[in-house]
Enzyme design. Sequence first.
Site, PDB file in Angstrom:
ATOM      1  N   TYR A 189       0.842  -1.188   0.000  1.00  0.00           N
ATOM      2  CA  TYR A 189       0.000   0.000   0.000  1.00  0.00           C
ATOM      3  C   TYR A 189       0.883   1.246   0.000  1.00  0.00           C
ATOM      4  CZ  TYR A 189      -4.098   2.826   1.153  1.00  0.00           C
ATOM      5  OH  TYR A 189      -5.125   3.738   1.109  1.00  0.00           O
ATOM      6  N   LEU A 240      -0.871   7.938   4.696  1.00  0.00           N
ATOM      7  CA  LEU A 240      -2.031   8.348   3.903  1.00  0.00           C
ATOM      8  C   LEU A 240      -3.365   7.787   4.392  1.00  0.00           C
ATOM      9  CD1 LEU A 240      -1.072   8.465   0.112  1.00  0.00           C
ATOM     10  CD2 LEU A 240      -0.893  10.223   1.840  1.00  0.00           C
ATOM     11  N   HIS A 245      -6.343  11.124   4.256  1.00  0.00           N
ATOM     12  CA  HIS A 245      -6.259  11.336   2.804  1.00  0.00           C
ATOM     13  C   HIS A 245      -6.989  10.231   2.047  1.00  0.00           C
ATOM     14  CE1 HIS A 245      -4.435  11.109  -1.206  1.00  0.00           C
ATOM     15  NE2 HIS A 245      -4.132  12.372  -1.073  1.00  0.00           N
ATOM     16  N   ASP A 246      -6.740   8.993   2.427  1.00  0.00           N
ATOM     17  CA  ASP A 246      -7.361   7.864   1.728  1.00  0.00           C
ATOM     18  C   ASP A 246      -8.570   7.325   2.490  1.00  0.00           C
ATOM     19  OD1 ASP A 246      -5.192   8.101   0.060  1.00  0.00           O
ATOM     20  OD2 ASP A 246      -4.329   6.138   0.525  1.00  0.00           O
ATOM     21  N   THR A 247      -8.879   7.900   3.627  1.00  0.00           N
ATOM     22  CA  THR A 247      -9.874   7.285   4.507  1.00  0.00           C
ATOM     23  C   THR A 247     -10.956   8.293   4.876  1.00  0.00           C
ATOM     24  OG1 THR A 247      -8.362   7.728   6.347  1.00  0.00           O
ATOM     25  CG2 THR A 247      -8.311   5.506   5.387  1.00  0.00           C
TER      26      THR A 247
END
Length: 408
Positions: A189, A240, A245-247
């Site tokens: 990831y 992240l 940012h991704d969540t």
Amino acid sequence: MKSVLYALVCLIPAVLAGTDAGAQTFKPPSSSPTAQSTNYVGQSNGTLPLSALVPGKVFDRFVQVALPKFWHHSSVLIKAQIWLENTDFAVASTTPAFQSLTQQGILLNAYYALTHPSQPNYAATVGGDYWGMADDNLHSIPSNISTIVDLLEAKNISWASYQENMPTDGFTGSSYASKNYINTRASSYTYYMRKHNPTINYESVSLVPSRTARHRNFNDFAVDVTASALPQWLFVTPNLVNDAHDTSIDFAAQWLQYWLLPLLADPRFNDNRTLILLTFDENESTNVNNQVFSVLLGGAIPQGLRGTTDSTYYTHYSPLSTVQANWGLGSLGRGDTNKTLSNVYSLVANVTGYKNNKLSGSSIPSTSSSGKTPGPLNPNGLYAPYPPPNLNAVGAGGGPVFVSPGIH
Ligand SMILES: *[C@@H]1O[C@H](CO)[C@@H](O)[C@H](O)[C@H]1NC(C)=O
Ligand SMILES: *[C@@H]1O[C@H](CO)[C@@H](O)[C@H](O)[C@H]1NC(C)=O
Ligand SMILES: *[C@@H]1O[C@H](CO)[C@@H](O)[C@H](O)[C@H]1NC(C)=O
Ligand SMILES: *[C@@H]1O[C@H](CO)[C@@H](O)[C@H](O)[C@H]1NC(C)=O
Ligand SMILES: *[C@@H]1O[C@H](CO)[C@@H](O)[C@H](O)[C@H]1NC(C)=O
Ligand SMILES: *[C@@H]1O[C@H](CO)[C@@H](O)[C@H](O)[C@H]1NC(C)=O
Ligand SMILES: *[C@@H]1O[C@H](CO)[C@@H](O)[C@H](O)[C@H]1NC(C)=O
């Protein structure tokens, strides 16, 4: 480390486009913020060298923590409004991490980002300009451009950038993928992105080994805290997923609860000379001015000011001018000395005597445009060369504009 000010700038951009925020559930990356973890690639090779403490006028250590933003997802948007809605303590208080934070700090309810999207805001808060940048692409700002690092080193003030899932100290790559510790059956990831590591984008930093070595990961952070070896100026960027940012903002709230809350109670991180600024890197909307939720935290805040609101107009240049005022530093002669945009946190201005402007309401300039400012990194053809610093500028620290052979 007896005196500490952390200005913790949690630069929180909002990005969830195309991401299912429900796909990941918070999982602590380590047993504690002060313990090393095998979820991080590079085990620490030891602490930063200890250097003599340089006392500031209000704080002795400044930490900026960067959290990118979140948006475009309905359930997240509601939470984002909770996080960002400056006055709605009743709603914010339903999230324990935020409740605890706002009660301990000074709410800054007239704090504005400088442009869109995320990366130029990060670049500006260490370099005093965003160079016309209006994207999150990989940029290397030439080695003749000064940053906060030059100002700090001129006074022997120690500094570091702690980047959660950066693989090795001084890594200059644009991103890094490592073991997915949340979904262990998934492939690796991308937890680390250089766009949130502001100082490394400047070649005056990235081409100097003693400076790249001060870009360290969270295993190093754990070791440095444990050894009471944190430097005096820190920029901290979670990975992240932890930075939302991704969540989602819920995810970031859980990270704050896991990471920041215990550290606030740890005198090796937060003592009575520590100041922390928590902010977002940009507003989610481009059709309103670029106001962002921000709060100051840390032991340097007198008891009587905790739980209060400061309505002075601040921007992402304010951390630069505040650090300059606190340590009597020189300046970069750029946005950090622009009297409109660089008010010093009142907590500090009140002590150093710096006169802030009184802009409020509709007199606050709009800083929500993107890609309309000419500069060397403007993506829309609005080219202008790297400007030399304004050598006549006088910043909040009163010192000279930084110039040295090859860097200005
Ligand atoms: C910084 O440290 C160096 C090396 O110890 C010393 O020569 C210099 O005078 C110091 N500068 C300041 C401003 O204290
Ligand atoms: C520590 O050194 C080892 C061996 O050189 C290296 O593999 C590792 O990445 C280093 N750790 C960090 C955090 O740079
Ligand atoms: C701050 O902490 C130091 C060291 O623990 C202590 O000596 C000092 O009295 C404290 N100052 C205040 C104002 O609490
Ligand atoms: C964006 O700015 C507007 C206008 O200042 C404000 O009402 C809103 O709360 C901000 N939104 C976010 C997500 O910060
Ligand atoms: C300072 O910032 C304001 C607001 O963005 C801008 O209008 C002004 O031109 C800037 N001043 C200088 C000297 O760059
Ligand atoms: C700064 O000083 C003003 C005027 O005395 C006062 O109203 C304000 O509360 C002070 N703010 C801080 C954060 O110290
Ligand atoms: C800095 O270096 C860049 C790239 O070499 C050059 O274009 C620019 O003119 C220089 N800027 C200044 C202010 O000297």
